[in-house]
Design an enzyme around this catalytic site. Structure first.
Site, PDB file in Angstrom:
ATOM      1  N   ILE A   1      41.659  42.223  39.130  1.00  0.00           N
ATOM      2  CA  ILE A   1      42.139  40.996  39.948  1.00  0.00           C
ATOM      3  C   ILE A   1      42.866  40.023  39.129  1.00  0.00           C
ATOM      4  CG2 ILE A   1      41.493  39.539  41.797  1.00  0.00           C
ATOM      5  CD1 ILE A   1      41.202  42.424  42.618  1.00  0.00           C
TER       6      ILE A   1
ATOM      7  N   GLY B   1      32.911  32.362  40.482  1.00  0.00           N
ATOM      8  CA  GLY B   1      33.565  33.131  39.796  1.00  0.00           C
ATOM      9  C   GLY B   1      34.970  33.189  40.310  1.00  0.00           C
ATOM     10  N   GLN B   2      35.603  34.113  39.537  1.00  0.00           N
ATOM     11  CA  GLN B   2      37.070  34.222  39.823  1.00  0.00           C
ATOM     12  C   GLN B   2      37.675  34.484  41.425  1.00  0.00           C
ATOM     13  OE1 GLN B   2      39.025  37.743  38.299  1.00  0.00           O
ATOM     14  NE2 GLN B   2      40.991  37.080  38.438  1.00  0.00           N
TER      15      GLN B   2
ATOM     16  N   GLY C   1      27.726  34.141  43.902  1.00  0.00           N
ATOM     17  CA  GLY C   1      28.833  34.305  42.846  1.00  0.00           C
ATOM     18  C   GLY C   1      30.244  33.514  43.130  1.00  0.00           C
TER      19      GLY C   1
ATOM     20  N   TYR D   1      27.968  48.356  33.378  1.00  0.00           N
ATOM     21  CA  TYR D   1      28.714  47.792  34.687  1.00  0.00           C
ATOM     22  C   TYR D   1      28.987  48.887  35.707  1.00  0.00           C
ATOM     23  CZ  TYR D   1      32.355  45.366  37.502  1.00  0.00           C
ATOM     24  OH  TYR D   1      33.292  44.866  38.502  1.00  0.00           O
TER      25      TYR D   1
ATOM     26  N   ASP E   1      19.431  32.080  41.918  1.00  0.00           N
ATOM     27  CA  ASP E   1      19.483  33.175  40.850  1.00  0.00           C
ATOM     28  C   ASP E   1      19.091  34.364  41.550  1.00  0.00           C
ATOM     29  OD1 ASP E   1      19.099  35.002  38.997  1.00  0.00           O
ATOM     30  OD2 ASP E   1      17.823  33.816  37.895  1.00  0.00           O
TER      31      ASP E   1
HETATM   32  N1  SER Z   1      37.673  43.516  36.510  1.00  0.00           N
HETATM   33  C1  SER Z   1      36.576  44.325  36.314  1.00  0.00           C
HETATM   34  C2  SER Z   1      36.355  44.323  34.829  1.00  0.00           C
HETATM   35  O1  SER Z   1      37.297  44.632  34.070  1.00  0.00           O
HETATM   36  C3  SER Z   1      36.789  45.756  36.561  1.00  0.00           C
HETATM   37  O2  SER Z   1      36.137  45.541  38.048  1.00  0.00           O
HETATM   38  O3  SER Z   1      35.294  44.459  34.521  1.00  0.00           O
END
Ligand code: SER
Length: 322
Positions: free
Chosen positions: A177, A15-16, A12, A147, A57
């Site tokens: 974050i 990603g951010q 990842g 999630y 992947d």
């Molecule tokens: N930043 C994440 C989200 O909003 C939370 O872990 O899904």
């Protein structure tokens, strides 16, 4: 078992968090020792040109194993995940990436006798029944998002591998974050990043959460510091492993907008809550992170005022605005 962290794999990495974490790890451990990977998004030039990069992947163990063997990987920062909002739109994909991906990394950790694996968790592990203020380390975990379900399972899986196999696995529950380098994708806390771009470019922002939605947040420099500090902590001092609460600041969209207005007085915010409101409502307002403070010396540096000032400074420079 290998003890040292010499060859690091970051999943990842586009990603951010992954993009900035990779650059910091390259600074600290040497660029050629940090192998950045992603699934399909092209890496920035900065990421690609600063060290090795490969497409993998995480749901296909053989694609990860190839890199583990090629570089003799002993440490993994497993940042690849589908976040909360995207996970509600595609729960199957969320399960596959977050669960299959995680167990694949843990299995490779065992197979190749790795020194350490870091698997982030999230405030999304919480749901109904949790005390919303100063949420304790040990409390009910009944998330209502896919999630969240995958993050609870990920914490339990990691702890299981520690106990059952003696694998060194660690993780922390990230709040939302905030950063100016790479945009977040598919999260519920993303508003707290988008708002800065829109404030600078358009002087207005339509927020997808209600004005009074208090959520725990953290600025990227603290996030990177927390992640690496936990990774480097003495294993024998850890009582927890994969579920550390970490806190830095908490605020509502209205409070963030008021702080931005101090720097951009014309800024206007409106509110149009969507499906993400329900997700945000299931998460706490603030977090008790005393276990992280005691066990590995966690101490945040950034608050709402200093983060806002720094974000605006960096984004103005990046967007060529005054
Ligand atoms: N930043 C994440 C989200 O909003 C939370 O872990 O899904």
């Amino acid at each position: 078992m290998k003890k040292e962290m010499k060859k690091i794999l970051v999943t990842g990495s586009v990603g951010q968090i992954g993009s900035e974490l990779t650059m910091e790890l390259r600074q600290r451990y040497g660029a050629e020792n940090v192998i950045a990977t992603g699934r399909k998004t092209q890496p920035s030039e900065k990421l690609r040109n600063s060290g090795p990069f490969h497409f993998i992947d995480v749901t296909k163990i053989e694609t990860v194993e190839e890199i583990v063997r090629k570089y003799d990987i002993d440490t993994v920062y497993h940042m690849a995940a589908i976040l909360s909002a995207k996970g509600e739109q595609n729960p199957q994909l969320c399960w596959k990436v977050n669960i299959d991906g995680t167990i694949n990394i843990l299995e490779l950790g065992l197979r190749y006798e790795m020194a350490r694996i870091i698997i982030p968790s999230s405030i999304a592990v919480w749901g109904p029944g949790v005390p919303l203020d100063n949420t304790p380390q040990e409390t009910v975990l009944k998330p209502t998002t896919m999630y969240g379900v995958t993050k609870v399972a990920g914490e339990l899986l990691g702890d299981y591998y520690v106990r059952r196999f003696g694998l060194d696995v660690r993780g922390l529950r990230y709040p939302g974050i905030i950063s100016h380098e790479t945009l977040p994708g598919g999260g519920t806390t993303d508003y707290a990043v988008e708002i800065f771009y829109e404030a600078i470019d358009k002087r207005r922002y339509k927020c997808f959460l209600r004005e009074d939605t208090m959520l725990p947040m953290m600025y990227m420099p603290d996030c990177i510091e927390a992640t690496i500090r936990l990774a480097e902590a003495d294993f024998s001092k850890l009582k927890h492993h994969c579920d550390f609460n970490v806190a830095a600041m908490s605020f509502t969209p209205a409070q963030l907008a008021a702080e931005i207005k101090k720097h951009i007085p014309e800024f206007e915010i409106t509110y149009e809550p969507d499906f993400r409101q329900e997700i945000a409502d299931s998460w706490p307002n603030s977090i008790d992170d005393s276990a992280a403070r005691e066990e590995w010396g966690w101490q945040p540096k950034w608050d709402l005022a200093s983060m806002t000032e720094d974000m605006i400074k960096h984004l103005k420079a990046k967007r060529g605005r005054s």
